[in-house]
Design an enzyme around this catalytic site. Structure first.
Site, short mmCIF file in Angstrom:
data_model
loop_
_atom_site.label_atom_id
_atom_site.label_comp_id
_atom_site.label_asym_id
_atom_site.label_seq_id
_atom_site.Cartn_x
_atom_site.Cartn_y
_atom_site.Cartn_z
N TYR A 1 -2.63 -10.12 5.75
CA TYR A 1 -1.23 -10.75 5.33
C TYR A 1 -1.11 -11.43 4.01
O TYR A 1 -0.20 -11.44 3.23
CB TYR A 1 -0.70 -11.54 6.65
CG TYR A 1 -0.41 -10.90 7.91
CD1 TYR A 1 0.66 -10.15 8.27
CD2 TYR A 1 -1.49 -11.02 9.00
CE1 TYR A 1 0.71 -9.34 9.28
CE2 TYR A 1 -1.57 -10.52 10.23
CZ TYR A 1 -0.32 -9.45 10.23
OH TYR A 1 -0.10 -8.93 11.58
N GLU B 1 -7.41 6.42 12.35
CA GLU B 1 -7.79 6.42 10.66
C GLU B 1 -9.04 6.12 10.36
O GLU B 1 -9.48 7.02 9.45
CB GLU B 1 -6.90 5.37 10.16
CG GLU B 1 -5.47 5.93 10.49
CD GLU B 1 -4.10 5.06 9.63
OE1 GLU B 1 -4.64 4.10 8.82
OE2 GLU B 1 -3.07 5.09 10.17
N ASN C 1 9.67 -4.38 10.96
CA ASN C 1 9.41 -2.89 10.16
C ASN C 1 10.18 -2.09 11.27
O ASN C 1 9.50 -1.64 12.30
CB ASN C 1 8.11 -2.49 10.34
CG ASN C 1 7.71 -1.19 9.75
OD1 ASN C 1 8.50 -0.58 9.27
ND2 ASN C 1 6.47 -0.73 9.97
N CYS D 1 2.49 -0.56 9.25
CA CYS D 1 2.25 -1.92 9.56
C CYS D 1 0.95 -2.26 10.23
O CYS D 1 0.36 -3.19 10.23
CB CYS D 1 3.32 -2.57 10.40
SG CYS D 1 4.18 -1.76 11.89
N HIS D 2 0.46 -1.27 11.03
CA HIS D 2 -0.75 -1.35 11.91
C HIS D 2 -1.94 -1.77 10.70
O HIS D 2 -3.00 -2.30 11.24
CB HIS D 2 -1.09 -0.32 12.83
CG HIS D 2 -1.14 1.09 12.05
ND1 HIS D 2 -0.03 1.75 11.68
CD2 HIS D 2 -2.16 1.85 11.48
CE1 HIS D 2 -0.37 2.84 11.11
NE2 HIS D 2 -1.63 3.12 11.07
#
Length: 159
Positions: free
Chosen positions: A91, A149, A114, A122-123
């Site tokens: 952040y 991912e 979001n 946003c993850h």
């Protein structure tokens, strides 16, 4: 706006389109969501999401149109789309990129607001030191998305 639902590894996931763009996404089944997409944007979104969850797609190309948001929130959402697949930022790092080092909490609020999670990733934003904190879809979903991912990125790097 009309909603379409997809069964995914993170549970039911709904997307809403305006006929041309994806404008919202929702963890779970949205009210009155259809099983079949009703327009080309919905068809493309579902096809890309299926490929993403199968580890075959690392960048979404479906047109997006996030509704609302302050200028700051829209800036955070843009920054989210610039975080490479399989990577994370904190952040605080996002706040610095936006020119306000003290805005880490505001970045967290923007993440929570979001309107198009997963497609606007946003993850990929985590707490200081990589700590997993806060996620509108629940931390279990955030972990699943990040693990997906990371695994795909690792396999691609080693092949």
């Amino acid at each position: 706006m009309r909603w379409t639902v997809l069964d995914s590894p993170i549970g039911e996931f709904s997307v809403a389109t305006d006929g041309f763009h994806v404008c919202r996404a929702h963890f779970g089944r949205a009210p009155a969501a259809a099983e079949e997409p009703y327009d080309e944007a919905a068809r493309q979104a579902l096809a890309e999401l299926r490929a993403y969850f199968a580890g075959e797609l690392t960048a979404f190309t479906v047109p997006l149109a996030a509704p609302g948001g302050s200028d700051f929130e829209r800036g955070v959402w843009r920054e989210m789309t610039l975080i490479p697949y399989g990577e994370t930022l904190t952040y605080g790092e996002v706040a610095r990129r936006l020119g306000d080092q003290g805005a880490a909490r505001a970045v967290g609020v923007a993440c929570n607001r979001n309107p198009i999670p997963v497609l606007v990733p946003c993850h990929r934003i985590v707490g200081a030191g990589g700590k997993l904190v806060g996620f509108g879809g629940g931390l279990d979903r955030k972990v699943t998305l990040l693990e997906l991912e990371a695994g795909v990125a690792l396999r691609r790097a080693w092949s």
